[in-house]
Structures are given as C-alpha cells and as structure tokens.
Design a protein around this motif. Sequence first.
Motif, short mmCIF file in Angstrom:
data_model
loop_
_atom_site.label_atom_id
_atom_site.label_comp_id
_atom_site.label_asym_id
_atom_site.label_seq_id
_atom_site.Cartn_x
_atom_site.Cartn_y
_atom_site.Cartn_z
N GLN A 73 0.85 -1.19 0.00
CA GLN A 73 0.00 0.00 0.00
C GLN A 73 0.88 1.24 0.00
OE1 GLN A 73 -1.23 -1.53 3.81
NE2 GLN A 73 -1.10 0.52 4.68
N TYR A 74 0.38 2.32 -0.56
CA TYR A 74 1.15 3.56 -0.55
C TYR A 74 1.07 4.19 0.81
CZ TYR A 74 1.57 3.09 -5.53
OH TYR A 74 1.87 2.62 -6.76
N ASP A 75 2.12 4.88 1.16
CA ASP A 75 2.18 5.55 2.44
C ASP A 75 2.61 6.99 2.20
OD1 ASP A 75 2.09 5.87 5.13
OD2 ASP A 75 3.40 4.18 5.58
N MET A 76 2.84 7.72 3.25
CA MET A 76 3.24 9.11 3.03
C MET A 76 4.68 9.23 2.52
SD MET A 76 4.56 10.79 6.40
CE MET A 76 5.65 10.02 7.56
N VAL A 77 4.96 10.35 1.89
CA VAL A 77 6.34 10.69 1.56
C VAL A 77 6.64 12.02 2.27
CG1 VAL A 77 6.55 9.55 -0.67
CG2 VAL A 77 5.56 11.82 -0.56
N GLU A 78 7.91 12.37 2.35
CA GLU A 78 8.27 13.64 2.98
C GLU A 78 9.12 14.45 2.02
OE1 GLU A 78 8.51 12.92 7.65
OE2 GLU A 78 9.75 11.53 6.53
N ILE A 79 8.72 15.70 1.81
CA ILE A 79 9.37 16.53 0.81
C ILE A 79 9.71 17.88 1.44
CG2 ILE A 79 9.09 17.64 -1.47
CD1 ILE A 79 6.93 15.48 -2.03
N LYS B 93 4.73 0.48 1.27
CA LYS B 93 4.66 -0.35 2.46
C LYS B 93 4.16 -1.72 2.03
CE LYS B 93 3.65 0.50 7.23
NZ LYS B 93 3.23 1.57 8.11
N VAL B 94 5.07 -2.67 2.02
CA VAL B 94 4.71 -4.01 1.55
C VAL B 94 3.81 -4.67 2.60
CG1 VAL B 94 5.66 -6.27 0.92
CG2 VAL B 94 6.87 -4.18 0.30
N ALA B 95 2.78 -5.37 2.14
CA ALA B 95 1.92 -6.11 3.08
C ALA B 95 2.70 -7.32 3.58
CB ALA B 95 0.64 -6.55 2.37
N LEU B 96 2.92 -7.40 4.89
CA LEU B 96 3.75 -8.46 5.46
C LEU B 96 3.02 -9.17 6.59
CD1 LEU B 96 7.07 -6.43 5.84
CD2 LEU B 96 6.65 -8.25 4.18
N THR B 97 3.36 -10.44 6.79
CA THR B 97 2.89 -11.15 7.98
C THR B 97 3.84 -10.77 9.13
OG1 THR B 97 4.37 -13.01 7.65
CG2 THR B 97 2.24 -13.12 6.53
N PRO B 98 3.49 -11.06 10.37
CA PRO B 98 4.42 -10.77 11.47
C PRO B 98 5.77 -11.45 11.28
CG PRO B 98 2.24 -11.19 12.34
CD PRO B 98 2.18 -11.52 10.87
N ALA B 99 5.81 -12.55 10.47
CA ALA B 99 7.08 -13.22 10.19
C ALA B 99 7.82 -12.52 9.05
CB ALA B 99 6.84 -14.68 9.83
N MET B 100 7.26 -11.41 8.55
CA MET B 100 7.86 -10.59 7.49
C MET B 100 7.80 -11.25 6.11
SD MET B 100 8.73 -8.07 9.44
CE MET B 100 9.87 -6.94 8.68
N GLU B 101 6.86 -12.18 5.96
CA GLU B 101 6.69 -12.81 4.65
C GLU B 101 5.67 -12.00 3.84
OE1 GLU B 101 5.60 -16.94 4.71
OE2 GLU B 101 6.25 -17.28 2.65
N THR B 102 5.94 -11.86 2.56
CA THR B 102 5.03 -11.12 1.68
C THR B 102 3.89 -12.05 1.26
OG1 THR B 102 6.09 -11.78 -0.36
CG2 THR B 102 7.01 -9.84 0.73
N THR B 103 3.02 -11.53 0.39
CA THR B 103 1.92 -12.37 -0.07
C THR B 103 2.39 -13.38 -1.12
OG1 THR B 103 1.35 -10.54 -1.53
CG2 THR B 103 0.02 -10.79 0.45
N LEU B 104 3.67 -13.30 -1.54
CA LEU B 104 4.23 -14.34 -2.43
C LEU B 104 5.05 -15.29 -1.56
CD1 LEU B 104 4.76 -15.50 -5.27
CD2 LEU B 104 6.72 -13.95 -5.43
N LYS B 105 4.69 -16.57 -1.60
CA LYS B 105 5.32 -17.56 -0.72
C LYS B 105 6.85 -17.58 -0.87
CE LYS B 105 4.63 -22.20 0.91
NZ LYS B 105 4.26 -23.53 0.53
N ASN B 106 7.53 -17.69 0.24
CA ASN B 106 9.00 -17.75 0.33
C ASN B 106 9.68 -16.40 0.16
OD1 ASN B 106 8.77 -20.46 0.63
ND2 ASN B 106 9.43 -20.98 -1.45
#
Length: 452
Positions: A215-221, A406-419
């Motif tokens: 998801q997109y998050d803020m940027v700082e400029i 901001k990548v969508a992560l599980t608490p184990a830091m895994e993305t929605t693509l396995k491994n």
Amino acid sequence: MKTKKFDYLIVGAGPAGMFACYELLKRKVDGKTIALFDMGSRLEDRKKSEVMTGFGGAGTYSDGKLHYTPKLSHERTFHLIDPDDYQKILDEVEKIFADFGVDSEYFPKNAEEVEEMVAEAERNDVELVVRKAQHVGTDKLKEVVAKFQKYLLDRGVTLFDKTEIVDLIVKKEEAVGVVDKKGNKYLGNRVLLVPGRVNAAWLQKIGKKYGIKYQYDMVEIGVRVEFPRSVMKRYAEALYEVVLKVRTKTFDDVMRTFCSCPNGLVAVETYPEYICVNGHSLSDHLSLNSNFAFVCEVHLTEPVENSIDYAESIAKLATTIGGGKPILQRLKDLQRGRRSTWSRLKKSMVRPSLKDVTPGDISMALPHRIVVNILEGLEKLDTVMPGINSGSTLLYAPEVKLRSSKVALTPAMETTLKNVYAAGDAAGVSGSITGAAATGIMAARGMSKRKT
Ligand SMILES: Cc1cc2nc3c(=O)[nH]c(=O)nc-3n(C[C@H](O)[C@H](O)[C@H](O)COP(=O)(O)OP(=O)(O)OC[C@H]3O[C@@H](n4cnc5c(N)ncnc54)[C@H](O)[C@@H]3O)c2cc1C
C-alpha cells in the motif's frame, strides 16, 4: 550463465541484510548456506562517492546516528509487532553494534534540561521528540561495518558484490530463486528482499509483476537547512538528534526536522534519474555549520495514491532546474521571491558546506504548498531555536524521503508471495539504520522458523 544453490538468498547488504545474516548465523541455521547480494561493491572497494550502494548500504557513509527508542520511523513496524517486543530487538541491535566497536556516548545527556526543553517547546506549540541515541560519525562507522563484513564472511556467508538481482524465479506461485543482471541463477527457498530506498522502485516493480500486495504511504518533501552551529548548539549538546514538529499556519500541515547534523556537512545522494540532498557529520565535528532536513509530510488519497511517483517527479523537476545539481537558496532570497546567485549567497554569513550546487529558486522546483510550509515552519521553529529563521540561513533542495511502498507483510515478514520476505526501508517498515537492522532480525527469525 551459471546456476548456484543456497538456502537463504538475501538481496541487499544494507543494515537490514547484514543483521538478517547475523541473526541467521546466530540461530545456527544447521549448515544451511546464505548468499548475500549487493549491486554495489564490498567495503574495501567501495568509493566515497558510492553513497547508496555497496556493503553496509546507505548506512556505511551515513552520519551514523543510532536510535534506540521506538519512536518516529520505528513506529512503522507496530502493525507487525508489539512495541515492547520491538524494543527488545532494538536493545539487541544496540548490543550487536557495541560488540562491533560502537562506544560513542549516549544522548540525551541531561534529563532535567531536556525536560525543560520539552516544556518550552510545548509552550510555543512545538513538539520536541526525545530519543536515546548514539552518534558514531561517518569515519568511525566504516570501521564498524568492516568488522561486520569480516564477521559474516568468516562464518561462511557468500557475498556476491557488484551483482544486481533483477528478477525472482517463481514456480507454482512460490519463489524458488533469483536471477542477476547477467542471467546467472541462484536457487533457494527463502528470499529476503532488502534493496533499500535506492531501489524501492524495483521492489514495487517486482511486487506488481508477482502480485505482492503493498500500500502507498506518506512521503516527505522539503529542504536541507544549513545554519551556524551556534543556532542548534543547545539541542545538539543535550540530544544530538533534534526532532521538532510544527503545524503550519496556512495549510495546517506537519513539518518536522530530522537527520540533524551538528557541525556537519550537506551531502548529495544520487539516484538513477535525479539527485537529492542529505547530511552527515564526521566524528571530529570541525564544521562551522550545522544542518537538518526540514520536510513536510505528504499523504495522497485517491485517485492519485502513488506518492512515490509524485515525490520522484518533484525530485526530477528540481534536478532539471538545478542542472543536475542541488539548488541552493538563501532564506532571504526565498522570502523576497527572487533566486539566489553566487553574489547574493556571498552576503550570507553562512558559507555553504556543499559547493557543487546551483544557486537558484526553490519555489521553481517545489510545490507552492510546500514552499509556504517551509517559510511558515521556519518562522515557528525560531520561537524555540532563535536564529533559524535568519535571512542568512541556507536551503538546499530537493530533500525527499520516499517511504511509501509499504509491503503487506505477515508478522514473520513474509510477503503475499510464498518464500519471499521483505524488510528495511524499501519495504516501508523502517527509516533508519537501527530500524532496518531490527526488521532484518525480524525477517531472519521469520525465515528460520518456517518449515521447508
Ligand atoms: C547520506 C545518508 C545519511 C544517513 N544518515 C543516517 C543516520 O545518521 N542514521 C540513521 O539511522 N539513518 C541514516 N540514513 C538512513 C539509513 O542509512 C537507512 O535508513 C538504512 O541504511 C536503510 O537500510 P536498508 O538495509 O533498508 O537499505 P540500504 O541501506 O539502502 O541498503 C540496501 C542495499 O541493497 C542494495 N541493492 C538494492 N537493490 C539491489 C538489487 N536489485 N540487487 C542487489 N543489491 C541491491 C544496495 O546496493 C544497498 O547496498 C542515512 C541515509 C543517507 C543516504
């Protein structure tokens, strides 16, 4: 073209990648092999100009400010981990740095004085953020990173430097390896992507290709502000890192200072399509100037949510107007609505520490709203930091912080693509050396716990 096989593939040898390797070794991954890739050079071959890439990542030639209080960018992990547990990991990061030779003094130094500073800021409608920190200095930090590199290599980590990973190898919806620019393949069933801010866009591209959710998050400029060291002395002595937040009059936006460099130098960061400014200090603190970033939080909502594209287009415009160099403007010139020239800059009491710049007009490069925020924000800061709003103050642009994928992560830091796991600045879960390090440890734990 060759094919090699490892158990763990770690893309990016910045703090996130380094601490992930360290944690995997600590967990005695039972003879499992670790490959660490970096598109830049190993430390001994890394040139000073290679600020963003190479062993140690953007951390190596950074100012070396290490923060151990879970505030500000650290909070970007709190959807994944309980803050108290995160603090424990930060404590471990602190200990590991100490083991590799960090022995710098701690800030804040005088609790009573800092309490009064917080109260004074409150009375002026300014927030002063206080954190436990150490300042290592660019020159000393390199020695620490050298010891770290040796530690990992001595224990069998294979470092592929000057090796840019361009793609994943995905079979039946799970990653089984990575491919480098030359077409060499590296097979492994745990892939950690930690490419840092320098290559956050690549992570997004990979995400789009394989349906990794983010998801997109803020940027700082904003700008890098340079001024006589006396202006920030009181804060620097008590806190070293000065984070002051204000809300601006016209737009009610948040402007904040960060990455402050007492007695420091302004630096350039080079990206493939644009340049940005940053700052650093040497441990001898000889510069007559201090500097900090002064940036505006930009949150975009639909239909234009891609804040990275927005921030990058501003950085590109500023780079074009600066002829490929940062734009430098005296505050007095910005206030009067005219460009700076070398002769006008000579009238400033502050000598620029970065000379390879183009004197110009920041309002030609940054959006009106941000320029107004800078002017009003500096006015407000002057109530707690007298002198900062002086006409002699120097402003360098663009200062852009991209933390928006901001990548969508599980608490184990895994993305929605396995491994495939992700951590560090590129994943949008950190914005500092210690934050990247902590998320690298979290990812290593996640990877080593999962059964093959
Ligand atoms: C000039 C400067 C000063 C800073 N000062 C401070 C400071 O004082 N304190 C602080 O806490 N933070 C500071 N920062 C920020 C800090 O350095 C970063 O937050 C931190 O390094 C992020 O760590 P990371 O591991 O996520 O990514 P990075 O450190 O950016 O490392 C990513 C690595 O991945 C490699 N890479 C990228 N893509 C690929 C690919 N496809 N294949 C192979 N390799 C790849 C890059 O070469 C790089 O070495 C500073 C940053 C800069 C630029």
